[in-house]
Design a protein around this motif. Structure first.
Motif, PDB file in Angstrom:
ATOM      1  N   LYS A   1      29.922 -47.579 -38.679  1.00 14.89           N
ATOM      2  CA  LYS A   1      30.142 -48.649 -39.664  1.00 14.89           C
ATOM      3  C   LYS A   1      28.799 -49.194 -40.124  1.00 14.89           C
ATOM      4  O   LYS A   1      27.798 -48.993 -39.446  1.00 14.89           O
ATOM      5  CB  LYS A   1      30.921 -49.798 -39.014  1.00 14.89           C
ATOM      6  N   VAL A   2      28.839 -49.941 -41.225  1.00 14.45           N
ATOM      7  CA  VAL A   2      27.585 -50.480 -41.773  1.00 14.45           C
ATOM      8  C   VAL A   2      27.758 -51.956 -42.095  1.00 14.45           C
ATOM      9  O   VAL A   2      28.786 -52.354 -42.655  1.00 14.45           O
ATOM     10  CB  VAL A   2      27.198 -49.729 -43.074  1.00 14.45           C
ATOM     11  N   VAL A   3      26.740 -52.763 -41.779  1.00 12.70           N
ATOM     12  CA  VAL A   3      26.730 -54.149 -42.256  1.00 12.70           C
ATOM     13  C   VAL A   3      25.412 -54.422 -42.968  1.00 12.70           C
ATOM     14  O   VAL A   3      24.338 -54.071 -42.459  1.00 12.70           O
ATOM     15  CB  VAL A   3      26.995 -55.171 -41.115  1.00 12.70           C
TER      16      VAL A   3
ATOM     17  N   GLU B   1      34.746 -53.642 -56.432  1.00 13.25           N
ATOM     18  CA  GLU B   1      35.614 -53.243 -55.322  1.00 13.25           C
ATOM     19  C   GLU B   1      36.449 -54.406 -54.809  1.00 13.25           C
ATOM     20  O   GLU B   1      36.205 -55.555 -55.146  1.00 13.25           O
ATOM     21  CB  GLU B   1      34.754 -52.670 -54.181  1.00 13.25           C
ATOM     22  N   GLU B   2      37.425 -54.047 -53.937  1.00  7.09           N
ATOM     23  CA  GLU B   2      38.260 -55.106 -53.344  1.00  7.09           C
ATOM     24  C   GLU B   2      37.820 -55.359 -51.912  1.00  7.09           C
ATOM     25  O   GLU B   2      37.509 -54.417 -51.174  1.00  7.09           O
ATOM     26  CB  GLU B   2      39.715 -54.655 -53.353  1.00  7.09           C
ATOM     27  N   TRP B   3      37.859 -56.622 -51.525  1.00  2.78           N
ATOM     28  CA  TRP B   3      37.316 -57.014 -50.225  1.00  2.78           C
ATOM     29  C   TRP B   3      38.317 -57.852 -49.449  1.00  2.78           C
ATOM     30  O   TRP B   3      39.148 -58.537 -50.041  1.00  2.78           O
ATOM     31  CB  TRP B   3      36.033 -57.843 -50.435  1.00  2.78           C
ATOM     32  N   GLU B   4      38.217 -57.794 -48.109  1.00  2.68           N
ATOM     33  CA  GLU B   4      39.021 -58.719 -47.305  1.00  2.68           C
ATOM     34  C   GLU B   4      38.095 -59.487 -46.365  1.00  2.68           C
ATOM     35  O   GLU B   4      37.090 -58.950 -45.885  1.00  2.68           O
ATOM     36  CB  GLU B   4      40.094 -57.969 -46.510  1.00  2.68           C
ATOM     37  N   LEU B   5      38.479 -60.724 -46.113  1.00  2.00           N
ATOM     38  CA  LEU B   5      37.683 -61.576 -45.224  1.00  2.00           C
ATOM     39  C   LEU B   5      37.989 -61.199 -43.782  1.00  2.00           C
ATOM     40  O   LEU B   5      39.154 -61.139 -43.387  1.00  2.00           O
ATOM     41  CB  LEU B   5      38.063 -63.043 -45.475  1.00  2.00           C
TER      42      LEU B   5
ATOM     43  N   ILE C   1      32.827 -59.948 -45.033  1.00  2.00           N
ATOM     44  CA  ILE C   1      33.925 -59.318 -45.760  1.00  2.00           C
ATOM     45  C   ILE C   1      33.837 -57.804 -45.590  1.00  2.00           C
ATOM     46  O   ILE C   1      32.761 -57.253 -45.333  1.00  2.00           O
ATOM     47  CB  ILE C   1      33.918 -59.698 -47.261  1.00  2.00           C
ATOM     48  N   ARG C   2      34.993 -57.141 -45.716  1.00  2.00           N
ATOM     49  CA  ARG C   2      35.044 -55.677 -45.542  1.00  2.00           C
ATOM     50  C   ARG C   2      35.601 -55.042 -46.811  1.00  2.00           C
ATOM     51  O   ARG C   2      36.573 -55.554 -47.382  1.00  2.00           O
ATOM     52  CB  ARG C   2      35.948 -55.328 -44.367  1.00  2.00           C
ATOM     53  N   GLU C   3      34.989 -53.945 -47.208  1.00  2.00           N
ATOM     54  CA  GLU C   3      35.488 -53.218 -48.374  1.00  2.00           C
ATOM     55  C   GLU C   3      36.795 -52.551 -47.960  1.00  2.00           C
ATOM     56  O   GLU C   3      36.841 -51.852 -46.946  1.00  2.00           O
ATOM     57  CB  GLU C   3      34.426 -52.199 -48.826  1.00  2.00           C
ATOM     58  N   LYS C   4      37.866 -52.767 -48.784  1.00  2.00           N
ATOM     59  CA  LYS C   4      39.205 -52.413 -48.330  1.00  2.00           C
ATOM     60  C   LYS C   4      39.514 -50.916 -48.304  1.00  2.00           C
ATOM     61  O   LYS C   4      40.254 -50.449 -47.458  1.00  2.00           O
ATOM     62  CB  LYS C   4      40.231 -53.078 -49.255  1.00  2.00           C
ATOM     63  N   SER C   5      38.961 -50.164 -49.253  1.00  2.00           N
ATOM     64  CA  SER C   5      39.459 -48.787 -49.424  1.00  2.00           C
ATOM     65  C   SER C   5      38.686 -47.745 -48.620  1.00  2.00           C
ATOM     66  O   SER C   5      39.044 -46.582 -48.627  1.00  2.00           O
ATOM     67  CB  SER C   5      39.398 -48.407 -50.900  1.00  2.00           C
TER      68      SER C   5
END
Ligand code: ADP
Ligand code: GLC
Length: 473
Positions: free
Chosen positions: A38-40, A52-56, A74-78
């Protein structure tokens, strides 16, 4: 195994140079090898954010000295990049258009690193490895092992630190010490180098393992590391050179969306010719001549300051025999000289001062030669992209350039190499290239086909990091 990469850049979200390319590609290829990578990175105001769409996934707060700040993750959803991508949002600090270059960069990246550690501390499942890249994330291993508030939970997580470029160290004055999270004062020496708080030095001292992005660069750092030579010598036991790879899906001449004409190994000559015609149309040049290009940051490391004189000399000594294009941005004096050169180049030279992803791809595809006279080159990706597109690199034998390009005069060779970052070496090498192109075009094309078939992909290289991680678990 779960790996969390912590970095300042990640293509296509935010990129200033090769670091972004590596962080945007390596995790995808690692995931294909059966681990979870994973990447932050910080949440800048770049176009990707809005597309893009994001979720908290988390909210928290921290202190920079007495300055209280809130952050969210936040995380990119797709999962469209092939890995989970997390962004850290901090109002007023990270939410800017550019990645670097602000007077408060020290505070910005410290706040980012503190937020990453605080978020990790709150997670029910910790990663098996935290892999940090370059000095912007260099304090993470220190914070994980020394900060009073985090060490109980984070100090046992193995950390890997990759040095992409030791010229940039992020050092700042001890008078700012209070912005660091509380830690035992007798551990201050872990942060210090030559009387300053030095995040790169701190990372080399405190990370479990240190890697450099090519083998030769590690050797060179023992001699010249912007003042950190002694530190690399002392810590050599935990250092390893792991050569970068490239994302061969993004850098693919048969499908690259930035190219007007796609081509394969079989259609290379025709495909490259058509792409060159397009570039020459745009820059007002004769497409029947060989095209030499430079793509990159216009800074001393890249020896960009030598380009104006070297190109002028090359024009003078090979009149009407070649075209030259420079794409780059950086030191103002070099930018100015490169722009001025147009006035005396008689249509055989042009430049684009700025950053343009699309043009860089067109140049790798449509040029015949790519110039890289670097004084320092930890790995270099341009030569790898050029070769993948069937374009011959002309490189100084240094760092990753030395590890990836073999001079065509040597056994198994395919590129053009020289030893000194000097005008004379550059113009001599251009002369060699021009002679090859005019006198032995068939040989030149054979070298280009050979280079297109070399495998510098992450498919091959990503596993080297996994082998290193396994020694830490
Ligand atoms: P560095 O990270 O030291 O700048 P690399 O060779 O590793 O050097 O990577 C540079 C990356 O940045 C490549 O993807 C290159 O195409 C890109 N790049 C550099 N300058 C420009 C520019 N002016 N416009 C577009 N792309 C650029
Ligand atoms: C750095 C280096 C470059 C390397 C890139 C990716 O910016 O200057 O040589 O290719 O990082 O590792």
């Amino acid at each position: 195994m779960v790996i969390l990469h912590v970095a300042a850049e990640c293509f296509p979200v935010a990129k200033a140079g090769g670091l972004g390319d590596v962080v945007g590609a390596l995790p995808k290829y690692q995931n294909r090898l059966g681990v979870t990578s994973k990447v932050v990175i910080p949440m800048y105001r770049t176009p990707f954010l809005y597309q893009e769409e994001w979720e908290l996934v988390h909210e928290g707060s921290q202190f920079l000295q007495e300055h209280f700040f809130k952050y969210s993750v936040i995380r990119e959803k797709s999962n469209k990049l092939g890995f989970d991508l997390y962004l850290i949002d901090i109002n007023g600090l990270l939410d800017r258009e550019k990645v670097y270059g602000y007077p408060d960069d020290v505070e910005r990246f410290l706040a980012f690193q503190l937020s990453v550690c605080d978020w990790l501390f709150s997670c029910s499942h910790l990663p098996d490895i935290v892999h940090c890249h370059d000095h912007h994330c260099g304090l993470v291993p220190f914070i994980m092992t020394q900060a009073n508030q985090f060490r109980s939970r984070l100090q046992a997580i193995p950390t890997v630190f990759t040095v992409h470029n030791a010229q940039y160290q992020g050092a700042f004055d001890w008078s700012k010490q209070a912005i660091l999270p509380p830690h035992d004062s007798w551990k201050c020496n872990l942060l210090d180098w030559h009387g300053q708080i030095n995040p790169l030095a701190a990372a080399i001292k405190t990370a479990w393992r240190v890697t450099t992005v090519s083998y030769s660069y590690l050797t060179e750092l023992m001699e010249n590391a912007g003042g950190l030579e002694k530190l690399f010598q002392t810590e050599v036991e935990k250092c390893t050179g792991i050569l970068n790879g490239i994302d061969t899906e993004i850098w693919d001449p048969s499908s690259d969306p930035y190219l007007l004409y796609h081509y394969s190994l079989q259609s290379m000559i025709e495909g490259k010719r058509k792409n060159k015609e397009e570039i020459c149309k745009e820059f007002g040049m004769d497409p029947s001549l060989p095209l030499f290009s430079f793509v990159g940051r216009l800074v001393g490391e890249k020896a960009a300051d030598l380009l104006p004189i070297a190109i002028q000399d090359a024009l003078l000594h090979n009149p009407g025999r070649a075209n030259y294009i420079v794409l780059g941005t950086g030191e103002k004096e070099t930018e100015y000289q490169l722009q001025e050169l147009r006035n005396i180049a008689g249509g055989f030279y042009n430049c684009y001062i700025g950053y343009q992803e699309a043009l860089s791809h067109s140049l790798y595809a449509g040029s015949d030669f790519i110039l890289m006279p670097s004084r320092v080159e930890p790995c270099g990706l341009n030569q790898l992209y050029a070769m993948r597109f069937g374009t011959m690199p002309i490189v100084r034998r240094v760092g990753g350039l030395k590890d990836t390009v073999i001079d065509l005069g040597d056994s198994g060779g395919y590129g053009i190499c020289f030893d000194q970052p000097s005008v004379w070496d550059i113009t001599y090498s251009i002369r060699r290239a021009i002679n090859l192109y005019y006198d032995n075009l068939k040989d030149y094309h054979n070298y280009c086909s050979k280079m297109m078939q070399l495998d510098f992909s992450w498919d091959k290289a990503a596993g080297n990091y996994l082998n290193l991680y396994r020694t830490l678990k």
